[in-house]
Design a protein around this motif. Structure first.
Motif, PDB file in Angstrom:
ATOM      1  N   LEU A   1      78.278  55.742  56.247  1.00  0.00           N
ATOM      2  CA  LEU A   1      78.881  55.520  54.927  1.00  0.00           C
ATOM      3  C   LEU A   1      78.006  54.537  54.168  1.00  0.00           C
ATOM      4  CD1 LEU A   1      81.269  55.963  52.982  1.00  0.00           C
ATOM      5  CD2 LEU A   1      82.348  53.989  54.026  1.00  0.00           C
ATOM      6  N   SER A   2      77.400  54.994  53.085  1.00  0.00           N
ATOM      7  CA  SER A   2      76.519  54.151  52.274  1.00  0.00           C
ATOM      8  C   SER A   2      77.243  53.757  50.994  1.00  0.00           C
ATOM      9  CB  SER A   2      75.238  54.903  51.907  1.00  0.00           C
ATOM     10  OG  SER A   2      74.527  55.241  53.074  1.00  0.00           O
ATOM     11  N   ILE A   3      77.149  52.481  50.661  1.00  0.00           N
ATOM     12  CA  ILE A   3      77.720  51.961  49.415  1.00  0.00           C
ATOM     13  C   ILE A   3      76.557  51.518  48.546  1.00  0.00           C
ATOM     14  CG2 ILE A   3      79.272  50.279  48.385  1.00  0.00           C
ATOM     15  CD1 ILE A   3      80.652  50.097  51.129  1.00  0.00           C
ATOM     16  N   GLN A   4      76.399  52.152  47.404  1.00  0.00           N
ATOM     17  CA  GLN A   4      75.287  51.859  46.503  1.00  0.00           C
ATOM     18  C   GLN A   4      75.637  50.670  45.610  1.00  0.00           C
ATOM     19  OE1 GLN A   4      72.585  53.478  47.199  1.00  0.00           O
ATOM     20  NE2 GLN A   4      73.709  54.783  48.622  1.00  0.00           N
ATOM     21  N   ALA A   5      74.637  50.169  44.912  1.00  0.00           N
ATOM     22  CA  ALA A   5      74.824  49.006  44.035  1.00  0.00           C
ATOM     23  C   ALA A   5      75.756  49.316  42.868  1.00  0.00           C
ATOM     24  CB  ALA A   5      73.475  48.520  43.509  1.00  0.00           C
ATOM     25  N   ASP A   6      75.793  50.584  42.424  1.00  0.00           N
ATOM     26  CA  ASP A   6      76.665  50.939  41.301  1.00  0.00           C
ATOM     27  C   ASP A   6      78.091  51.261  41.749  1.00  0.00           C
ATOM     28  OD1 ASP A   6      76.194  53.312  42.591  1.00  0.00           O
ATOM     29  OD2 ASP A   6      75.576  54.422  40.802  1.00  0.00           O
ATOM     30  N   GLY A   7      78.381  51.183  43.043  1.00  0.00           N
ATOM     31  CA  GLY A   7      79.726  51.425  43.554  1.00  0.00           C
ATOM     32  C   GLY A   7      79.931  52.817  44.100  1.00  0.00           C
ATOM     33  N   SER A   8      78.957  53.708  43.923  1.00  0.00           N
ATOM     34  CA  SER A   8      79.094  55.062  44.468  1.00  0.00           C
ATOM     35  C   SER A   8      78.900  55.033  45.986  1.00  0.00           C
ATOM     36  CB  SER A   8      78.082  56.000  43.814  1.00  0.00           C
ATOM     37  OG  SER A   8      76.765  55.577  44.126  1.00  0.00           O
ATOM     38  N   MET A   9      79.524  55.994  46.655  1.00  0.00           N
ATOM     39  CA  MET A   9      79.487  56.039  48.116  1.00  0.00           C
ATOM     40  C   MET A   9      79.024  57.413  48.581  1.00  0.00           C
ATOM     41  SD  MET A   9      83.030  54.084  49.030  1.00  0.00           S
ATOM     42  CE  MET A   9      83.991  54.911  47.794  1.00  0.00           C
TER      43      MET A   9
ATOM     44  N   ASN B   1      77.845  60.548  55.165  1.00  0.00           N
ATOM     45  CA  ASN B   1      76.824  61.371  55.831  1.00  0.00           C
ATOM     46  C   ASN B   1      75.955  62.079  54.792  1.00  0.00           C
ATOM     47  OD1 ASN B   1      77.643  60.606  58.364  1.00  0.00           O
ATOM     48  ND2 ASN B   1      78.975  62.362  58.644  1.00  0.00           N
ATOM     49  N   ASP B   2      75.445  61.327  53.846  1.00  0.00           N
ATOM     50  CA  ASP B   2      74.537  61.770  52.786  1.00  0.00           C
ATOM     51  C   ASP B   2      75.185  62.710  51.766  1.00  0.00           C
ATOM     52  OD1 ASP B   2      72.484  60.254  53.912  1.00  0.00           O
ATOM     53  OD2 ASP B   2      71.894  61.897  55.234  1.00  0.00           O
ATOM     54  N   ALA B   3      76.501  62.814  51.731  1.00  0.00           N
ATOM     55  CA  ALA B   3      77.203  63.611  50.716  1.00  0.00           C
ATOM     56  C   ALA B   3      78.013  62.658  49.840  1.00  0.00           C
ATOM     57  CB  ALA B   3      78.126  64.626  51.370  1.00  0.00           C
ATOM     58  N   LEU B   4      77.885  62.810  48.530  1.00  0.00           N
ATOM     59  CA  LEU B   4      78.593  61.942  47.588  1.00  0.00           C
ATOM     60  C   LEU B   4      80.098  62.092  47.771  1.00  0.00           C
ATOM     61  CD1 LEU B   4      77.858  59.981  45.327  1.00  0.00           C
ATOM     62  CD2 LEU B   4      78.181  61.838  43.716  1.00  0.00           C
ATOM     63  N   ILE B   5      80.812  60.956  47.751  1.00  0.00           N
ATOM     64  CA  ILE B   5      82.252  60.951  48.017  1.00  0.00           C
ATOM     65  C   ILE B   5      82.926  59.998  47.035  1.00  0.00           C
ATOM     66  CG2 ILE B   5      82.140  59.130  49.751  1.00  0.00           C
ATOM     67  CD1 ILE B   5      84.250  60.625  51.341  1.00  0.00           C
ATOM     68  N   THR B   6      84.152  60.342  46.630  1.00  0.00           N
ATOM     69  CA  THR B   6      84.925  59.468  45.747  1.00  0.00           C
ATOM     70  C   THR B   6      85.841  58.584  46.583  1.00  0.00           C
ATOM     71  OG1 THR B   6      86.739  61.046  45.511  1.00  0.00           O
ATOM     72  CG2 THR B   6      84.913  61.217  43.924  1.00  0.00           C
ATOM     73  N   ASP B   7      86.505  57.665  45.903  1.00  0.00           N
ATOM     74  CA  ASP B   7      87.402  56.739  46.601  1.00  0.00           C
ATOM     75  C   ASP B   7      88.597  57.482  47.206  1.00  0.00           C
ATOM     76  OD1 ASP B   7      88.155  54.168  47.469  1.00  0.00           O
ATOM     77  OD2 ASP B   7      89.566  54.000  45.797  1.00  0.00           O
ATOM     78  N   ALA B   8      89.126  58.478  46.506  1.00  0.00           N
ATOM     79  CA  ALA B   8      90.260  59.250  47.028  1.00  0.00           C
ATOM     80  C   ALA B   8      89.844  60.082  48.239  1.00  0.00           C
ATOM     81  CB  ALA B   8      90.825  60.154  45.936  1.00  0.00           C
TER      82      ALA B   8
END
Length: 132
Positions: free
Chosen positions: A63-71, A74-81
């Protein structure tokens, strides 16, 4: 007008400590107010000596957390929900995978703390941080 000089008056040789005590009391009050704000209590599960961990074939979750808050999960973009749903599914597995959190250098503390609280509330037991 005649001025008389007192020749016999002794010089004051004591230090006035009242201003020093006032400054120290103000500093003490400031530290007493700010000290509880600075300390954060986080429960950590440290490995115990003599405990052996069974090696399992479950792939860890990255799980990667970017500087802009996006996550990314496993290398797939995911939302908070979607994160809550994915954590719930991962925690309900018979062999729970390891959650490896990779927070970018500019990531906000609030975003990382939110992910940690969600992972703990969903029942994730194995959470690690990955460094660059």
């Amino acid at each position: 007008m005649a001025f008389s000089a007192r020749v016999s008056s002794p010089a004051i040789s004591t230090i006035n400590v009242t201003p020093l005590v006032d400054v120290l009391l103000v500093l003490l009050i400031i530290f007493m107010i700010t000290a509880p704000v600075i300390t954060h209590k986080i429960r950590t599960d440290l490995p115990q000596p003599g405990r052996t961990t069974a090696t399992d074939n479950v792939d860890p979750i990255r799980l990667s957390i970017q500087a802009d808050g996006s996550m990314t999960w496993n290398d797939a973009l995911i939302t908070d929900a979607q994160l809550g749903a994915q954590l719930s599914l991962a925690a309900s597995r018979s062999q729970q995978p390891e959650l490896r959190i990779d927070a970018a250098d500019g990531a906000q503390y609030q975003a990382v703390a939110h992910v940690l609280s969600q992972a703990k509330s969903q029942g994730m037991a194995r959470i690690d941080f990955v460094g660059h």
